[in-house]
Design a protein around this motif. Structure first.
Motif, PDB file in Angstrom:
ATOM      1  N   ALA A  61       0.908  -0.436  -6.635  1.00 32.94           N
ATOM      2  CA  ALA A  61      -0.512  -0.796  -6.696  1.00 32.94           C
ATOM      3  C   ALA A  61      -0.653  -2.241  -7.162  1.00 32.94           C
ATOM      4  CB  ALA A  61      -1.260   0.146  -7.629  1.00 32.94           C
ATOM      5  N   ASP A 116     -10.566  -0.207 -12.417  1.00 36.70           N
ATOM      6  CA  ASP A 116      -9.208   0.246 -12.230  1.00 36.70           C
ATOM      7  C   ASP A 116      -8.386  -0.120 -13.452  1.00 36.70           C
ATOM      8  OD1 ASP A 116      -6.718   0.834 -11.417  1.00 36.70           O
ATOM      9  OD2 ASP A 116      -6.901  -0.136  -9.488  1.00 36.70           O
ATOM     10  N   THR A 157      -2.987   3.356  -6.401  1.00 36.12           N
ATOM     11  CA  THR A 157      -3.780   3.443  -7.624  1.00 36.12           C
ATOM     12  C   THR A 157      -4.134   4.895  -7.915  1.00 36.12           C
ATOM     13  OG1 THR A 157      -4.718   1.289  -7.121  1.00 36.12           O
ATOM     14  CG2 THR A 157      -5.868   2.618  -8.760  1.00 36.12           C
TER      15      THR A 157
END
Lengths: 400, 570
Positions: free
Chosen positions: A378, B68, B556
């Motif tokens: 990520a 995030d 993620t």
């Protein structure tokens, strides 16, 4: 470095005040290359911090090399049958000559994990050999090392033979050809099958993980080359377009750095744990082999005793003078057999505990590895997106 | 969540080889039907992907509150662009680029129809270049299809030995010069060669797109079907490039080629051997006085392609004297600007070639990444299945669940890499296109230099004729009453000189015309290249951003799902 807690099942020799929880914490650091050419090796500094009373003091620093770790592993394997001894990183005869920084770091990390797993295992942490390993001076270590005749000192061929035997026995049972000298414990058979197949699956996954690391590096390299070429192309154009090209080229080159970094992370935090998992499973296979040996030994003795019993009865009937001798032999054998049975049953008991511990530990280890993997990917993808995105305003500005 | 799980396994099926899929019996029964999709069938994978609901589309417009955890400044300390704020507002409005890249086939929206084919033609690698016609409402679309074997009707000794392939060439246009808006003809490759040769003659100095190769070897070695398909693609590309050229699209030659039914009404080219033979026949006459000079109208064509061997020799001699003797030829390439541009073109060509190569390597690396990621995912899927089947302990099921998330993500990411790559190929193909164009540029420049050579040759010729005439006049004037034979010779010479003068004027005019063409073409090239390259860069970057965002989203999510395992301090 994991701080290990002493299991509460052991007896404590010192009064426990809240601030003096027993601990044994070890770190393997400071790899130094010594020697030349073929004789070259790496030495590590092993620092022990503990309040275990059996130890000489609160802190001790020694210098150890790979073969010392091997010695420790072999001794533990001999003494603690049934326990899944933590695995060591591979011997690697080839890479030894190259000794790249990455290889050294990977090995150091693996050795650190090895020794700390021992320190946190409730049985293994009490081992005298561990204490020797952590405290003895180098001459003593060298002497002990050269005496070693553990199972892993056997030629790889012998080792393979042992594994093969266990493996064929597994498949024989699976095929229904049960041989009398094997355990007929369906649960255990299931476990053996599981272990063997698990190794295959894990190896495959680990192989792909390793390749993925390589792919990251390759992508980085090609982005760098592409960036350079784009910059040169931009030099042919003039004005805003040329600048756009050179910005893009520079960005591309910078991403190479990012990718190399991520490749390293991937290697350390994902591929290596997978490799470690594979090694652990291989170590379990060695324990399975030990159990098979113990079982066979017990059975053989049982067989022998039966024969001796028959013989003894015969002798008694014929009222031979050999009866006394035979009775003695019989008693000895009986004792041996009981000992063998005890040993075997102990292995079974220990293994049952170990397998639970192993599974729990693995779930945790793999969970962490997966998390790191996902995080890293990520992070990488976000960095890449950000880098390219920063070019867009300038590109927009170039439009006629 | 279930939906995307299924999606993941579907993907796995599409990626797996058949053998692997047979062994891979997953829990979800619905997935067993997808066994027919094969791993390497790019096209079908892409078209089927276009159908499936994108599991990750839209919601990734991340709201600020939803920040995030991975993007907090503390964890990202390296190459993060300092002026992109770490909260997500910098790419919230407008929507994230992940949304821009919603379909693999939606190219730069502003492209005109020229050169853009329907999406499922994997052959469509002809990047839609910005060769926009002056009025944007003009269009001409050419399609090449339907190859058919036909028989050579003329007398051949062995019946059936002379077969050739024809292609259906269909045109749709609204340009006035054509007779109608939709029409089609059948042509064979030989016709294309003819077209190309005639264009080269009529449009000297222009950057004429190079025609597809004859591929004599390949036509023998390759599988017939494959070769024909390869050729069809090449022909289509070629014709579209011709149609995209602002001057050539209006040419009579092209019109004839596209419209006239039956036999192609253009003079065919003769091969080199026959030309040389014709020329050799003429040569004795030329050498012994008759028609010693190129007729003026012939000088508009280079000596090399013609039958006039004498002229060929003369020009050759001239070029040698230009190079070796060191004497300055009467007319030289003086246009410094042109020489600079020529150098620049040379430079450009080199850098294009280099960049094109590196682009290929990049594409390969991206492809490899996608493949390995997919394989990793597949391996984990197998492991998951295994753990689930053999599970004795709860912890195993936990591991299996974790693994499944990672595996699914890896498979998704792998798919994104592949899509990214397909788009990258399309964008970076512009580099290849322009590299190919350099050939046309060479052609145009060599038109110029051969025209110059013709001029130079004629000028030298003229001056040597004139000095001969002077000598003869001087000699004849010494004889009282005149030298009848000399006088006749002088008259003949004067005729020759006149003709040569005419030829010289024609040649100079031609040279100037070619120079003009070069100039205007260079301008056009610079303009179009500027636009095309800009589009390429934009497209490439947008693509990278979009897919990187998509991939980031996938991972993620997994990181969040496994966040319970956040590493204990070491």
């Amino acid at each position: 470095m994991i701080t290990a807690q002493r299991s509460s099942s052991g007896s404590s020799h010192s009064p426990r005040s809240p601030s003096s929880q027993p601990y044994l914490s070890i770190s393997v650091t400071d790899p130094v290359k010594l020697g030349n050419g073929v004789q070259a090796y790496i030495s590590y500094r092993v620092i022990t911090k503990t309040n275990f009373p059996e130890y000489q003091g609160p802190e001790k620093i020694v210098i150890r090399r790979y073969s010392d770790f091997v010695w420790l592993r072999d001794r533990l394997f001999e003494k603690y049958k049934g326990v899944f001894i933590p695995p060591l990183p591979e011997k690697s005869a080839v890479e030894k000559f190259r000794f790249s920084a990455e290889f050294i770091e990977l090995r150091r990390q693996a050795l650190d994990i090895f020794v700390n797993r021992i320190a946190s295992h409730h049985e293994l942490q009490q081992s005298e050999d561990l204490r020797t390993f952590l405290q003895a001076d180098e001459e003593t270590m060298e002497r002990l090392r050269s005496q070693d005749t553990g199972i892993f000192k056997k030629k790889p061929a012998d080792l393979m033979q042992i594994f093969k035997e266990v493996q064929t026995k597994v498949s024989d049972v699976v095929l229904g050809k049960e041989k009398p000298v094997e355990e007929s414990n369906p649960e255990y058979e299931k476990l053996k099958n599981y272990i063997f197949e698990l190794e295959n699956h894990l190896s495959e996954a680990q192989k792909h993980a390793y390749r993925l690391v390589k792919r990251h590096r390759e992508l980085g390299q090609s982005l760098s080359d592409f960036g350079k070429a784009v910059k040169l192309l931009g030099a042919c154009e003039g004005d805003a377009l040329g600048k756009a090209f050179s910005d893009l080229g520079a960005k591309s080159e910078s991403l190479c750095v990012r990718l190399q970094k991520e490749a390293h992370q991937l290697l350390m935090n994902f591929e290596e744990p997978l490799k470690d998992y594979v090694r652990s499973v291989q170590s379990i296979k060695a324990t399975i082999a030990e159990r098979a040996n113990a079982f066979r030994h017990q059975c053989e003795l049982a067989e022998t005793i039966k024969l001796k019993e028959i013989n003894l009865d015969k002798l008694m009937l014929t009222r031979s003078e050999k009866v006394g001798e035979a009775e003695l032999e019989y008693k000895e054998l009986k004792a041996e057999s009981e000992e063998a049975t005890r040993r075997f049953e102990n292995i079974v008991r220990v293994m049952n505990e170990e397998i639970v511990r192993f599974q729990d530990q693995k779930t945790l280890d793999m969970g962490i590895a997966f998390h790191e993997f996902a995080k890293g990917q990520a992070r990488l993808a976000n960095n890449i997106a950000d880098a390219w995105r920063s070019l867009l305003p300038k590109l927009e500005a170039c439009s006629p | 969540m279930m939906g995307s799980d299924n999606q993941g396994f579907e993907e796995a099926h599409m990626l797996a080889s058949r053998e692997e899929m047979e062994n891979l019996v997953l829990d979800e029964p619905s997935n067993n039907s997808n066994g027919t999709k094969s791993f390497s069938d790019y096209r079908s994978a892409m078209s089927s992907l276009a159908d499936t609901q994108h599991p990750l589309s839209p919601p990734m417009v991340v709201a600020p509150g939803d920040s995030d955890p991975l993007l907090t400044p503390s964890s990202i300390n390296d190459l993060r662009n300092p002026h992109v704020s770490t909260d997500n507002s910098s790419y919230i409005e407008p929507p994230s680029y992940a949304d821009v890249i919603f379909s693999p086939f939606d190219e730069n929206a502003g492209n005109e129809i020229n050169g853009v084919d329907s999406p499922d033609r994997a052959s469509d690698s002809s990047v839609s270049l910005s060769r926009s016609p002056s009025s944007t409402s003009d269009y001409i679309k050419i399609t090449v299809s339907n190859p058919q074997k036909e028989q050579e009707t003329s007398n051949s000794l062995v019946p059936g030995s002379n077969t050739y392939v024809t292609y259906l060439i269909a045109t749709r246009t609204n340009i006035p010069g054509f007779s109608g808006s939709e029409f089609s003809v059948r042509r064979r490759f030989r016709d294309v060669v003819t077209l190309s040769d005639r264009l080269a003659e009529s449009y000297r100095g222009f950057f004429i797109p190079p025609r597809p190769d004859k591929n004599l070897v390949e036509s023998q070695v390759m599988q017939k079907q494959e070769f024909v398909e390869q050729r069809r693609v090449a022909l289509e590309k070629y014709l579209r490039r011709l149609a995209a050229h602002p001057v050539i699209r209006k040419s009579d030659e092209l019109k004839a080629f596209l419209q006239v039914q039956g036999k192609l009404p253009l003079p065919t080219s003769t091969d080199v051997a026959s030309r040389m033979l014709d020329g050799a026949v003429k040569l004795p006459k030329q050498l012994f006085g008759e028609s010693a000079v190129a007729a003026p109208h012939e000088v508009v064509q280079p000596a090399k392609g013609g039958r006039d061997l004498l002229r060929l020799f003369k020009e050759l001699r001239q070029s040698v004297s230009n190079d070796w003797v060191g004497s300055k030829p009467p007319v030289v390439e003086e246009d410094k600007e042109f020489l600079e541009k020529k150098d620049r073109m040379h430079d450009l060509e080199q850098q294009l070639s280099n960049a094109s190569q590196q682009a290929e390597s990049l594409v390969k690396a991206q492809q490899d990444m996608g493949e390995t990621m997919g394989e990793l995912g597949l391996a984990f899927i197998k492991l998951t299945k295994f753990e689930n089947e053999e599970a004795i302990f709860t912890s195993q099921r936990v591991t299996a669940a974790d693994m499944k998330n990672v595996a699914t993500a890896a498979v998704k990411a792998s798919r994104f890499y592949r899509e990214l790559n397909a788009q990258t190929v399309k964008h970076l193909d512009t580099l290849h296109e322009y590299l190919g164009l350099m050939l046309s540029v060479h052609g145009a420049f060599s038109d110029r230099s051969s025209a110059l050579l013709t001029v130079q040759t004629l000028i030298s010729e003229l001056s040597s004729l004139q000095s001969r005439a002077e000598k003869l006049e001087a000699a004849s004037s010494k004889i009282f009453g005149g030298d009848k034979s000399r006088i006749r010779k002088i008259e003949e010479l004067k005729d020759t000189i006149r003709v040569t003068e005419d030829a010289k004027h024609v040649a100079i005019r031609e040279y100037e015309r070619i120079k003009d063409n070069n100039r205007s073409e260079l301008e056009r090239l610079d303009r179009e290249r500027h636009t095309d390259f800009l589009n390429m860069l934009k497209g490439f970057v947008l693509n990278q951003v979009g897919y990187a965002e998509k991939i980031a989203n996938v991972w993620t999510k997994v990181a969040e799902e496994t966040s319970a395992y956040s590493r204990e301090s070491t």
